[in-house]
Design a protein around this motif. Structure first.
Motif, short mmCIF file in Angstrom:
data_model
loop_
_atom_site.label_atom_id
_atom_site.label_comp_id
_atom_site.label_asym_id
_atom_site.label_seq_id
_atom_site.Cartn_x
_atom_site.Cartn_y
_atom_site.Cartn_z
N ASP A 8 0.95 -1.24 -0.18
CA ASP A 8 -0.11 0.03 0.22
C ASP A 8 0.62 1.28 -0.10
O ASP A 8 1.56 1.53 1.04
CB ASP A 8 -0.85 0.06 1.42
N PRO A 9 0.91 2.02 -1.07
CA PRO A 9 1.86 3.31 -0.94
C PRO A 9 1.56 4.20 -0.07
O PRO A 9 2.16 5.08 0.32
CB PRO A 9 1.64 3.68 -2.56
N LYS A 10 0.18 4.27 0.27
CA LYS A 10 -0.33 5.34 1.65
C LYS A 10 -0.11 4.39 2.81
O LYS A 10 -0.74 5.06 3.84
CB LYS A 10 -1.60 5.66 1.21
N GLY A 11 0.29 3.38 3.04
CA GLY A 11 0.39 2.71 4.57
C GLY A 11 1.35 2.89 5.08
O GLY A 11 2.18 3.93 4.80
N VAL A 12 1.63 2.18 6.27
CA VAL A 12 2.65 2.31 7.33
C VAL A 12 4.04 1.85 6.58
O VAL A 12 4.11 0.75 6.22
CB VAL A 12 2.38 1.58 8.48
N PRO A 13 4.88 3.01 6.79
CA PRO A 13 6.30 2.40 6.23
C PRO A 13 7.07 1.40 6.92
O PRO A 13 7.16 1.64 8.17
CB PRO A 13 6.84 3.76 6.02
N VAL A 14 7.50 0.29 6.24
CA VAL A 14 8.28 -0.69 6.89
C VAL A 14 9.43 -1.00 5.91
O VAL A 14 9.11 -1.38 4.70
CB VAL A 14 7.23 -2.30 7.00
N VAL A 15 10.61 -0.74 6.61
CA VAL A 15 11.52 -1.03 5.59
C VAL A 15 12.20 -2.40 5.93
O VAL A 15 12.33 -2.83 7.19
CB VAL A 15 12.85 -0.11 6.18
N PHE A 16 12.26 -3.15 4.88
CA PHE A 16 12.88 -4.78 5.05
C PHE A 16 14.20 -4.92 4.41
O PHE A 16 14.21 -4.67 3.28
CB PHE A 16 11.57 -5.41 4.20
N GLY A 38 -2.22 -2.92 5.02
CA GLY A 38 -1.94 -1.44 5.07
C GLY A 38 -0.45 -1.29 5.35
O GLY A 38 -0.13 -0.17 6.03
N ILE A 39 0.25 -1.87 4.74
CA ILE A 39 1.89 -1.86 4.68
C ILE A 39 2.50 -1.23 3.79
O ILE A 39 2.18 -1.68 2.45
CB ILE A 39 2.55 -3.06 5.36
N ARG A 40 3.28 0.05 3.68
CA ARG A 40 4.16 0.28 2.55
C ARG A 40 5.47 -0.54 2.67
O ARG A 40 6.43 -0.14 3.64
CB ARG A 40 4.12 1.58 2.41
N LEU A 41 5.81 -1.44 1.92
CA LEU A 41 6.96 -2.16 2.05
C LEU A 41 8.09 -1.82 1.17
O LEU A 41 7.96 -1.61 0.23
CB LEU A 41 6.65 -3.83 1.85
N ILE A 42 9.01 -1.27 1.89
CA ILE A 42 10.18 -0.57 1.08
C ILE A 42 11.46 -1.46 1.53
O ILE A 42 11.99 -1.71 2.47
CB ILE A 42 10.63 0.79 2.06
N CYS A 43 11.85 -2.09 0.50
CA CYS A 43 12.96 -3.00 0.33
C CYS A 43 14.26 -2.43 -0.45
O CYS A 43 14.36 -2.58 -1.68
CB CYS A 43 12.61 -4.51 -0.35
N PRO A 44 15.14 -2.09 0.43
CA PRO A 44 16.40 -1.77 -0.38
C PRO A 44 17.22 -2.92 -0.73
O PRO A 44 17.30 -3.83 -0.22
CB PRO A 44 17.19 -1.12 0.98
N THR A 45 17.91 -2.56 -2.07
CA THR A 45 19.31 -3.55 -2.33
C THR A 45 20.46 -3.05 -1.55
O THR A 45 20.93 -1.74 -2.07
CB THR A 45 19.28 -3.87 -3.72
N ARG A 46 21.07 -3.82 -0.85
CA ARG A 46 22.27 -3.46 -0.49
C ARG A 46 23.48 -2.94 -1.58
O ARG A 46 23.36 -3.68 -2.75
CB ARG A 46 22.98 -4.46 0.38
N PRO A 47 23.75 -1.82 -1.59
CA PRO A 47 24.47 -1.14 -2.80
C PRO A 47 25.78 -1.80 -3.48
O PRO A 47 25.71 -1.99 -4.67
CB PRO A 47 24.94 0.15 -2.59
N TRP A 48 26.33 -2.80 -2.90
CA TRP A 48 27.30 -3.59 -3.43
C TRP A 48 26.88 -4.74 -4.26
O TRP A 48 27.49 -5.26 -4.90
CB TRP A 48 28.33 -4.05 -2.18
N TYR A 49 25.49 -5.14 -4.30
CA TYR A 49 24.83 -5.82 -5.05
C TYR A 49 24.95 -5.62 -6.58
O TYR A 49 24.76 -6.37 -7.40
CB TYR A 49 23.66 -6.49 -4.77
N ASP A 50 24.97 -4.25 -6.69
CA ASP A 50 24.78 -3.72 -8.12
C ASP A 50 26.28 -3.05 -8.24
O ASP A 50 26.45 -2.72 -9.60
CB ASP A 50 23.85 -2.51 -8.27
#
Length: 249
Positions: A8-16, A38-50
């Motif tokens: 959900d882009p308007k949901g509770v931000p959760v960084v995974f 209602g979760i806005r799931l934010i998933c970073p790629t650790r930068p050294w993978y790219d």
């Protein structure tokens, strides 16, 4: 750093912070579930993978994640760290005490010395043996023989360089409430190491179940543990909204 969002882009931000070796796009598996609660799931790629030339560190991952949240005007969030992503989640949480409301560690690696002593997973033991000799080329050859593409193999090497190195940059006393979801017989993430980590935290709570182990997570098509976590976080939002409504009345 590439960041993928689901739910959900308007949901509770959760960084995974995903496990090793995973990029942020792996979060698509949880998109429908996140939307349901209602979760806005934010998933970073650790930068050294790219970026194969980048020197990996806890700080590099945390700083780029903070920059992303700032660019999105996100002033508070919850954090999840799965498996090898757990320590990265904890580092980020302790560096952003005014932003992170709670941290969930799911089948997470614990302190590195106890982890090395107690881990039983044959692939991980093979990796640790290669790391003893700091042999990058042999490690890449081994990981690609398991079917990993080059970027994920390099990401796994880089993750372990950080995870098995110094944790001095993690100020454990700054950690928010940490909920530890773990299985008792997890060969990939021995419970002894996460119990040792918990001793360093000012506040933590264990939630023990088979579904919170690596094997349980792999077998559970219902995503039970993620359902519990997303439901709890979404419920906190609903409780806060109801309290505000009562106060207004």
């Amino acid at each position: 750093m590439k960041v993928h969002e689901f739910g959900d882009p308007k949901g509770v931000p959760v960084v995974f912070f995903m496990g090793t070796p995973q990029k942020g796009d792996s979060g698509h598996e949880f998109s429908d579930l996140a939307s349901r609660f209602g979760i806005r799931l934010i998933c970073p790629t650790r930068p050294w993978y790219d970026d194969l030339e980048l020197t990996p560190s806890f700080a590099e991952c945390s700083e780029k994640t903070t920059s992303y949240l700032n660019s999105q005007d996100i002033s508070n969030c919850h954090v999840i760290g799965g498996s090898g992503g757990g320590p990265f989640a904890l580092h980020f949480s302790t560096k952003n005490t005014n932003v992170v409301r709670s941290c969930y560690l799911l089948a997470s690696m614990g302190t590195p010395d106890i982890f090395v002593e107690t881990v039983k997973s044959p692939p991980t033991l093979q990796l640790l043996e290669l790391f003893k000799n700091n042999n990058y080329s042999s490690t890449m050859e081994y990981l690609t023989s398991l079917g990993l593409p080059q970027d994920l193999a390099h990401g796994a090497w880089s993750d372990f360089k950080v995870l098995l190195g110094s944790w001095e940059s993690i100020n454990f006393q700054n950690a928010p409430m940490v909920y530890i979801h773990h299985g008792e017989e997890d060969e990939n993430a021995p419970i002894e190491s996460i119990r040792d980590l918990a001793k360093k935290l000012p506040r933590s709570e264990f939630r023990i179940s088979f579904q919170a182990s690596h094997a349980g997570l792999a077998e559970d098509e219902e995503l039970s543990e993620f359902t519990n976590i997303f439901k709890e976080i979404g419920g906190q939002r609903d409780a806060s909204a109801n309290k505000t409504l009562r106060d207004d009345v």
